[in-house]
Every structure is written in C-alpha cells, then in structure tokens.
Design an enzyme around this catalytic site. Structure first.
Site, mmCIF file in Angstrom:
data_model
loop_
_atom_site.group_PDB
_atom_site.id
_atom_site.type_symbol
_atom_site.label_atom_id
_atom_site.label_comp_id
_atom_site.label_asym_id
_atom_site.label_seq_id
_atom_site.Cartn_x
_atom_site.Cartn_y
_atom_site.Cartn_z
ATOM 1 N N ASN A 115 45.318 67.217 48.163
ATOM 2 C CA ASN A 115 45.274 68.030 48.768
ATOM 3 C C ASN A 115 46.532 68.912 47.876
ATOM 4 O OD1 ASN A 115 43.367 68.446 50.213
ATOM 5 N ND2 ASN A 115 45.124 68.463 52.071
ATOM 6 N N LYS A 167 20.880 63.472 19.997
ATOM 7 C CA LYS A 167 21.126 64.219 19.519
ATOM 8 C C LYS A 167 19.923 64.816 19.268
ATOM 9 C CE LYS A 167 25.438 64.346 20.173
ATOM 10 N NZ LYS A 167 25.930 64.919 22.354
ATOM 11 N N LYS A 193 22.965 55.483 23.536
ATOM 12 C CA LYS A 193 22.737 55.935 24.999
ATOM 13 C C LYS A 193 22.309 57.162 25.165
ATOM 14 C CE LYS A 193 27.452 58.035 26.437
ATOM 15 N NZ LYS A 193 26.271 59.180 26.135
ATOM 16 N N ASN A 194 21.884 57.500 26.420
ATOM 17 C CA ASN A 194 21.225 58.882 26.879
ATOM 18 C C ASN A 194 22.628 59.768 26.439
ATOM 19 O OD1 ASN A 194 19.386 57.567 29.551
ATOM 20 N ND2 ASN A 194 18.987 58.389 27.872
ATOM 21 N N ASP A 195 22.916 60.923 26.415
ATOM 22 C CA ASP A 195 23.529 62.311 26.565
ATOM 23 C C ASP A 195 24.036 62.105 28.160
ATOM 24 O OD1 ASP A 195 24.170 64.606 24.374
ATOM 25 O OD2 ASP A 195 25.330 62.756 25.802
ATOM 26 N N GLU A 196 25.036 62.807 28.787
ATOM 27 C CA GLU A 196 25.830 63.094 29.770
ATOM 28 C C GLU A 196 24.546 63.413 30.385
ATOM 29 O OE1 GLU A 196 27.015 63.698 27.516
ATOM 30 O OE2 GLU A 196 27.495 65.770 27.897
ATOM 31 N N HIS A 288 31.047 57.408 31.519
ATOM 32 C CA HIS A 288 31.285 59.262 31.249
ATOM 33 C C HIS A 288 32.020 59.509 31.843
ATOM 34 C CE1 HIS A 288 30.258 62.796 28.935
ATOM 35 N NE2 HIS A 288 29.509 62.000 28.043
ATOM 36 N N ARG A 289 32.755 60.463 31.624
ATOM 37 C CA ARG A 289 34.169 60.797 32.011
ATOM 38 C C ARG A 289 33.925 62.863 31.808
ATOM 39 N NH1 ARG A 289 38.890 61.358 27.371
ATOM 40 N NH2 ARG A 289 38.287 61.229 26.440
ATOM 41 N N HIS A 322 34.769 56.252 27.901
ATOM 42 C CA HIS A 322 34.986 57.168 27.272
ATOM 43 C C HIS A 322 36.747 57.381 27.249
ATOM 44 C CE1 HIS A 322 31.161 58.555 25.787
ATOM 45 N NE2 HIS A 322 30.996 57.665 27.077
ATOM 46 N N LYS A 330 36.147 65.424 17.883
ATOM 47 C CA LYS A 330 36.480 67.085 18.401
ATOM 48 C C LYS A 330 37.604 67.673 19.593
ATOM 49 C CE LYS A 330 31.726 66.718 20.397
ATOM 50 N NZ LYS A 330 30.520 66.946 21.212
ATOM 51 N N SER A 399 34.177 58.077 21.591
ATOM 52 C CA SER A 399 32.548 59.512 20.937
ATOM 53 C C SER A 399 33.658 60.747 20.316
ATOM 54 C CB SER A 399 31.374 59.672 21.866
ATOM 55 O OG SER A 399 32.003 60.149 22.466
HETATM 56 C C1 CAP Z 1 29.578 63.328 21.836
HETATM 57 C C2 CAP Z 1 29.087 63.737 23.057
HETATM 58 C C3 CAP Z 1 30.005 62.474 24.626
HETATM 59 C C4 CAP Z 1 30.721 63.743 24.694
HETATM 60 C C5 CAP Z 1 31.934 62.313 25.387
HETATM 61 C C6 CAP Z 1 28.874 64.581 23.064
HETATM 62 O O1 CAP Z 1 28.875 63.746 21.114
HETATM 63 O O2 CAP Z 1 27.691 62.402 23.657
HETATM 64 O O3 CAP Z 1 29.730 63.339 25.395
HETATM 65 O O4 CAP Z 1 32.328 63.371 23.064
HETATM 66 O O5 CAP Z 1 33.626 63.122 24.631
HETATM 67 O O6 CAP Z 1 27.709 65.258 24.148
HETATM 68 O O7 CAP Z 1 29.455 65.791 23.182
HETATM 69 P P1 CAP Z 1 29.211 63.434 19.813
HETATM 70 P P2 CAP Z 1 34.423 61.783 25.385
HETATM 71 O O8 CAP Z 1 28.978 62.291 18.522
HETATM 72 O O9 CAP Z 1 27.607 64.751 19.069
HETATM 73 O O10 CAP Z 1 29.669 64.559 19.148
HETATM 74 O O11 CAP Z 1 34.599 60.686 24.659
HETATM 75 O O12 CAP Z 1 35.694 62.152 24.936
HETATM 76 O O13 CAP Z 1 34.528 61.439 26.903
HETATM 77 MG MG MG Z 2 27.440 63.135 25.431
HETATM 78 MG MG MG Z 3 43.772 67.260 55.582
#
Ligand code: CAP
Ligand code: MG
Ligand code: MG
Ligand code: MG
Length: 474
Positions: A115, A167, A193-196, A288-289, A322, A330, A399
C-alpha cells in the site's frame, strides 16, 4: 540529537510517535527485518511525520489511531530508527514476527512495497536495500539446486555458462524451435532458455515443444559428447497448469540436471516461485524478471531496487535471477546497481548499498553453535550438504542485448565469471546463423580465458571475426 531532529520528533502526533524510535538500541539484534527507503514527502507532512505514516501503514497502523490497538499489537509496530536528511533516506525496522510463518516472500512484499507505494503522503518512496536477520533466513527455503550443481552436471567450471534464448521471441513451430536449440548446442553452447512469453501457443503446443527439445538435446549430446541444459518456462494461468507443465518435462525422459524451470517471477508472482521451489527442490529455478522495470528503473521514484528484487529471489529459493548487464547491454542498469545485485546474491556475505548481508543461518558471533556443528561434522558427518550453515548461492543470469563482442566488457565490470549468460540476438543475428553465433560466443569466451584480445583471436577464428564485424563495439 540535533535540534532539527528534535523539532521533527516534537512534531509527531501520538499515533506517529508510536512508529518512531531514533534511539533503537540494536536494530541488528535479530528481531527485525531492516529496510532503507529513499523517501520524499508528498503532502503537508514533514519527513519524519511522513516516514512514521509509512511505517504505520506498512506494519500495524492506518491513518488514524484506532481504539482497538492492544499492548501486544503495539509491539508489532514497525519503527523508523534512522534518518539521513541530506540524502532523503529513512531506515525502518520491521519486527519479523509480523510476517507469515514458514517463509512467505509475497507476504513481506505486501507490507514493505505494498500500500505504501500508493500513499498520497509520499512523492517518492523506493526501497533501496533490505537486511534479513539469521532468524529469518532459517525460515526461508533459499536456493535448492544451484549453479554449482549445474556446473557439475555440465562439467563446466571457471567460465560463464554460455546460453541463448531462442529468437524470434515467438512464432516458431515446436520443430523450428527445437532446430534452433540443436544448432546452438552443436555450435558449442551449454544452455538454452524459453523466452519469457513462451507458453502453450497454438503454433507451438507445449507438449510438442518439450518432445522436440528432447529429441534435439539427445541429438546434440550424442554429436558433441557434452551435456546440455534447457530452461522451460512453466509460468501458466494457474498453479495446476504450471505443475502440469513441470510434469510434462519431468516425464519426457530428460536426465535430472538437464532441465530448469523458468518462472516469470513478476507477472506469475512469488507464490509461483515458492511453489516450484518447494515442489521441485532438485531442479534449477530460473527467475525471469520481465516487468521489473516498473519498480526498479532509476528514474522511477516509486518501487524497489534491483538489489532488493535479487535478495528476495534468493530468499524465495530462485537458483538464478536476471540481474542486468550493468549498462553493457540493451537494458537500463548501472554497474553500481546490477553488479551489486549480482554480488549480493552470489556470496555468503555481501555488501549491499546500505547493509552488509550475511546469508549464514548462524551468527558468526555464535561461536559455540559453530564449534558444536564442526564437532558433529568431525564425528557423525550427518550434515553432508552445507545448507544448515548458510542460504545457498543464487546465480546471476545476464542477458539483455549481450553478444560475443560484449562478453569481456561485461566480465570486466562483473569481476567474476560465475554466472549464466543468455544471448538472443547476440547469437541468432550472427551472419552465419545460430551455429556460427554459438561458435563465436565460445571463441569469445576462449579468448577471454586465454587473455587474448578478441581481435587477435579472431584472426584464426572466422565466426568470431564475423561477429566483430557484425555487432557494434559501442
Ligand atoms: C534478451 C531477452 C531477455 C531480456 C531480459 C529479451 O534477448 O530474452 O528476456 O534481455 O532482460 O527478451 O530481450 P536479447 P534482463 O539477448 O536478444 O537481448 O536480463 O535485463 O532481465
Ligand atoms: Mg526474453
Ligand atoms: Mg489495507
Ligand atoms: Mg539447421
């Protein structure tokens, strides 16, 4: 007490005064979770009044003193115990008995970044660092399967674990997806890894993706003679489906150690993280964040730091999280933030922005407890693994826009090679394709380990030379 502070203390009303103790004798006595906030008042209250309101709302209180308080409830009040008026900093001590017993990160965060982030009384409120007493570390799982276990499985030591994200981020069929995995693994990569956002999309059904990855992994292991790892995103609409996805992987015939479970910790939530940690203690839990930027970006006055997120991930039991590329990639992030966060979760003791956190579950000062355990270990060796002593390490996963050219610049900032790097475009944008992208990454790592400049090393390593050509060296 300076006259300014005295004035501030005298300005408190009776309710606010119950949430302030600038003479707290020993904040690190083990009774409190400690927090430090960057805070700027946003209304008519002064800094101490606003801080007291924050401590109230994030522990036992609300905006008025209520008649239902009891002597015991007052002992659960969070206490403002330190101020830094120059830097707009406020330290708050939270009695750790406030929190759900048995270790619940979601519950702590509901208090200390709940809150209060929405209160009118603050224009800025950012949780910069936290400190956990050993009595709390006892209650939390911490990591189960660590990067050291993954290294043992992969037989990879003294260098980063070299990984990629498949990718394009989305849109490949399960067979096409697995082909990219195969290419990276035969090119020499360790970890995919799978992407997020990977889930159960109709063009890449989860079960088929798992089956194809298994085939690709078996083929790559056979051809290279090296073990490989795949991190599957098990985030899902509900816990049953999440567990179903985990079970699909477990029952697909993968060797223990060859798969990790990835959770989008911010969007799937801390309950998902702790559920996987408790259900699958022997599987690498990959946090993954995605979405963390809403809380952590430096220009955002409200939220928490990358260090705070990373510390809670270790407490919850993430094997890796991460932690950012310290400005080399980037994403937004600075060496101070990203590297402090990475070191903050790797070591037994780590200096944060404000607290020195020991992850030992026994206070160093508790000499007799320590000697008793050593005695026991000498005779009974019942404590094979050392988690009794301290919370295990959590591995930085790096990454965000990295590529073979940026590997050494990142390692130089990081100061160690004990992390997993996952490069997406950095591998799949290579002019020679994924296999060459993997080779370029492997060669870049070889060059680093041999202490040879990549330009020199690329003279007889074609894929690295093409990577240097293709990726800008900003
Ligand atoms: C990286 C990535 C990661 C982010 C996470 C993307 O791809 O898969 O999820 O970089 O960022 O989706 O962008 P690239 P962080 O290697 O092609 O950039 O690690 O800062 O949480
Ligand atoms: Mg990603
Ligand atoms: Mg309350
Ligand atoms: Mg191919």
């Amino acid at each position: 007490m300076s006259s300014i502070i005295e004035e501030l203390v005298n300005s408190l009303d009776s309710k606010q005064a119950a949430y302030v103790n600038l003479d707290l004798p020993e904040p690190t006595n083990g009774e409190y979770l400690l927090a430090v906030f960057h805070m700027i008042p946003g209304g008519k209250l002064n800094v101490l009044q606003a801080a007291a309101e924050i401590a109230a709302e994030s522990s036992t209180g609300t905006n008025f003193k209520v008649n239902t308080e009891t002597p015991f409830s007052r002992t659960m009040n969070a206490l403002v115990y330190q101020l830094d008026l120059e830097r707009d900093l406020v330290w708050v001590a939270y009695p750790w008995r406030l929190f759900d017993r048995g270790g619940n990160v979601q519950n702590i965060l509901t208090y200390i970044v709940g809150n209060i982030l929405g209160m009118k009384e603050v224009a800025a409120l950012k949780l910069l660092d936290v400190w956990f007493p050993p009595s709390m570390l006892e209650q939390y799982d911490g990591p189960g399967f660590t990067v050291d276990d993954m290294r043992k499985y992969l037989d990879v030591y003294d260098r980063p674990i070299l990984g990629t994200i498949v990718k394009p981020k989305m849109g490949l069929t399960s067979a096409e997806y697995a082909e990219v995995c195969y290419d990276f693994w035969v090119g020499g990569g360790d970890f995919v890894k799978n992407d997020e956002p990977q889930a159960n999309q109709d063009f890449c059904p989860y079960e088929k993706m798992v089956a194809h990855v298994k085939e690709a992994m078996d083929k790559a292991v056979k051809e290279t003679g090296k073990k490989k790892v795949h991190s599957f995103n098990v985030s899902a609409p509900d816990f049953d489906t999440m567990i179903e996805r985990c079970e699909m992987i477990v029952n697909a015939g993968f060797e223990p150690g060859s798969y990790a479970f990835l959770i989008d910790g911010i969007t799937a939530g801390w309950m998902a993280v702790q559920t996987i940690r408790r259900r699958y203690p022997n599987v690498f839990l990959h946090f993954h964040r995605a979405g963390h930027g809403a809380f952590t970006r430096p220009e955002n006055p409200l939220g928490f730091s990358v260090l705070v997120l990373s510390k809670f991930a270790r407490l919850a039991g993430a094997s890796g999280i991460h932690t950012g590329t310290a400005g080399v990639g980037k994403m937004k992030g600075t060496p101070e933030d990203d590297v402090v966060a990475a070191h903050g979760i790797q070591y037994l003791k780590s200096d944060g922005h404000f607290f020195n956190q020991s992850w030992a579950k026994i206070m160093d000062s508790d000499k007799d407890a320590i000697s008793l355990v050593h005695e026991d270990m000498a005779h009974h060796v019942i404590l094979e693994e050392d988690s009794w002593r301290a919370m295990k390490k959590c591995c930085p996963i790096v990454s965000g826009g990295l590529n073979p050219v940026r590997l050494k610049p990142f390692i130089d900032v990081m100061g160690n090679v004990d992390f997993i790097t996952t490069m997406g475009s950095g591998v799949h944008a290579h002019p020679g394709g994924t296999q060459d992208g993997a080779r370029a990454l492997v060669q870049s790592c070889e060059a680093y380990l041999k202490g040879i400049d990549i330009h020199e090393y690329s003279k007889n390593h074609k894929e690295l030379a093409e990577a240097i050509e293709h990726f800008p060296e900003d």
